[in-house]
Design an enzyme around this catalytic site. Structure first.
Site, PDB file in Angstrom:
ATOM      1  N   HIS A   1       0.821  -1.215   0.000  1.00  0.00           N
ATOM      2  CA  HIS A   1       0.000   0.000   0.000  1.00  0.00           C
ATOM      3  C   HIS A   1       0.856   1.267   0.000  1.00  0.00           C
ATOM      4  O   HIS A   1       0.329   2.363  -0.192  1.00  0.00           O
ATOM      5  CB  HIS A   1      -1.024  -0.022   1.154  1.00  0.00           C
ATOM      6  CG  HIS A   1      -0.473   0.317   2.500  1.00  0.00           C
ATOM      7  ND1 HIS A   1      -0.204  -0.628   3.463  1.00  0.00           N
ATOM      8  CD2 HIS A   1      -0.184   1.513   3.066  1.00  0.00           C
ATOM      9  CE1 HIS A   1       0.238  -0.036   4.552  1.00  0.00           C
ATOM     10  NE2 HIS A   1       0.258   1.266   4.342  1.00  0.00           N
TER      11      HIS A   1
ATOM     12  N   ASP B   1     -11.463  -7.515   1.602  1.00  0.00           N
ATOM     13  CA  ASP B   1     -11.126  -7.896   2.974  1.00  0.00           C
ATOM     14  C   ASP B   1      -9.961  -8.871   3.046  1.00  0.00           C
ATOM     15  O   ASP B   1      -9.415  -9.100   4.095  1.00  0.00           O
ATOM     16  CB  ASP B   1     -12.356  -8.434   3.711  1.00  0.00           C
ATOM     17  CG  ASP B   1     -13.131  -9.422   2.868  1.00  0.00           C
ATOM     18  OD1 ASP B   1     -12.589  -9.893   1.850  1.00  0.00           O
ATOM     19  OD2 ASP B   1     -14.282  -9.725   3.221  1.00  0.00           O
TER      20      ASP B   1
ATOM     21  N   SER C   1       4.202   1.848   8.572  1.00  0.00           N
ATOM     22  CA  SER C   1       3.740   0.913   7.547  1.00  0.00           C
ATOM     23  C   SER C   1       4.917   0.439   6.719  1.00  0.00           C
ATOM     24  O   SER C   1       5.734   1.253   6.297  1.00  0.00           O
ATOM     25  CB  SER C   1       2.798   1.620   6.563  1.00  0.00           C
ATOM     26  OG  SER C   1       1.564   1.851   7.125  1.00  0.00           O
TER      27      SER C   1
END
Ligand SMILES: *[C@@H]1O[C@H](CO)[C@@H](O)[C@H](O)[C@H]1NC(C)=O
Ligand SMILES: *[C@@H]1O[C@H](CO)[C@@H](O)[C@H](O)[C@H]1NC(C)=O
Ligand SMILES: *[C@@H]1O[C@H](CO)[C@@H](O)[C@H](O)[C@H]1NC(C)=O
Length: 372
Positions: free
Chosen positions: A173, A229, A305
């Site tokens: 991401h 998900d 992250s």
């Protein structure tokens, strides 16, 4: 705590980590279980537009349906998810499909859902659990030494970890939002903390960030298929540097169950956004694990992250505990169990299949990836 106390505490932690017995039984993942991830075809794709905003704080949701879907995945699904895109510095992009060998049944994914039924009713999202358990690492001696020196900054606002002389693992991401590459992904850079090369004696300990260019970026299709998900299971990306670096790096391994790691703990350090310019270290136990994710309450803020999650893993060849990368810090997940929502910080685990894929990305020969 003043700085000295902090350092003393840190030293104490580091020393304690050294004191373990031998593992009790065959703990490491048997080597013959690592499947082959074999590249099949590579075709060019349109040049990406690099327009997405970087995701700074990834949050997903997983309920019992999602758990069931994950358990029901077939080898064909994994073949699809382990196919990958490669983006080069010149902006061109390819898609490589892969085949799998040595993955026998749909139970490839069946990892124990060892959910502990803790009776906590947490309904608001948290990054810091109780007292902030993070340590800012100070002093060249620590920052420039293993294991902290393996931590690098990613120019899109994340953290990464050095896993070879040329390769950095981070979260997917940080380069791609699930639909599109993010702004800054094309000219992405990797930041190394290095001593400040000046004769200013008032700042002998100063470190500065030196940025290195990236030649190519690889992202699994499991992430690219769009936010869902289950896509968090594939929230990892590998960056290849244009030139090799000369810092120590940490090897990747198939994530063992947390019980098999020294102290039953995971560790990671990153560039948390609330402490600009600082390298922040933390460790914690694991609350829950699925085949693909590690659920924990290590304190973390968004800039962390992409941090490499490591643990001390028994190396049966060397007959000693070694720090190895077992996952990547992804973000936050609401996990719904028996109608109760719990919030967790989540790391992606390197399963045997993901290990085989990343190992191939790193060394270019899939046949060399059957052993750890
Ligand atoms: C971009 O770089 C890659 C890898 O170096 C090369 O294979 C490809 O042909 C280049 N594409 C263009 C359009 O120059
Ligand atoms: C897969 O798991 C299910 C449930 O745990 C079990 O009943 C089944 O025998 C397993 N199949 C294989 C091929 O191992
Ligand atoms: C050295 O660093 C200090 C603190 O940042 C600064 O005030 C000083 O001007 C610097 N000296 C030189 C010679 O650059």
């Amino acid at each position: 705590m003043n700085r000295l106390q902090l350092l003393a505490t840190l030293l104490w932690i580091l020393c304690r980590q050294g004191l373990h017995g031998s593992p009790t039984d065959g703990l490491t993942v048997p080597h013959d279980r690592i499947p082959l991830v074999i590249p099949q075809s590579t075709k060019p794709l349109d040049r990406p537009r690099f327009l997405a905003e970087p995701i700074l704080d990834l949050t997903t949701h997983c309920d019992e349906e999602c758990v069931k879907r994950e358990a029901g995945l077939s080898p064909q699904d994994f073949q699809e998810y382990l196919s990958y895109e490669t983006v080069y510095a010149n902006g061109s992009r390819t898609l490589t499909t892969v085949g799998l060998q040595g993955v026998s049944s749909s139970n490839a994914t069946a990892g124990a859902w060892s959910r502990k039924r803790t009776r906590r009713h947490v309904r608001h999202k948290r990054h810091i659990y109780g007292t902030d358990g993070r340590f800012s690492i100070t002093g060249k001696r620590f920052l420039l030494d293993f294991p902290f020196s393996t931590t690098v900054k990613i120019s899109t606002g994340c953290t990464g970890i050095l896993v070879s002389e040329r390769h950095v693992l981070t979260a997917a991401h940080c380069v791609h939002d699930g639909k599109e590459y993010v702004k800054g992904a094309r000219r992405i850079k990797v930041g190394f903390l290095v001593p400040h090369n000046s004769r200013n004696l008032t700042q002998p300990d100063r470190l500065v960030m030196r940025w290195a260019r990236v030649k190519r970026t690889q992202v699994p299709k499991g992430w690219i298929r769009g936010p869902s998900d289950l896509s968090m299971d594939y929230d990892y990306s590998l960056l290849e540097l244009r030139k090799p670096h000369d810092h120590p790096f940490m090897k990747l391994t198939v994530a063992p169950p947390v019980e098999d790691m020294a102290g039953k703990r995971i560790h990671f350090s990153g560039f948390d956004s609330d402490r600009p310019g600082e390298l922040v270290y933390r460790f914690c136990g694991v609350e829950d694990e699925s085949a693909h994710l590690i659920y924990q309450h290590c304190d973390a803020r968004p800039g962390a992250s992409g941090s490499g999650i490591y643990g001390k893993v028994w190396d049966s060849g060397k007959k000693r505990w070694e720090r190895k990368v077992i996952g990547i810090f992804s973000g936050h997940q609401w996990l719904e169990v028996d109608g109760e929502q719990q919030d967790y910080n989540v790391a992606v685990r390197f399963t045997a299949m993901k290990y085989a894929q990343v190992c191939y990305w790193i060394n270019g020969n899939y046949k060399h990836c059957q052993n750890e």
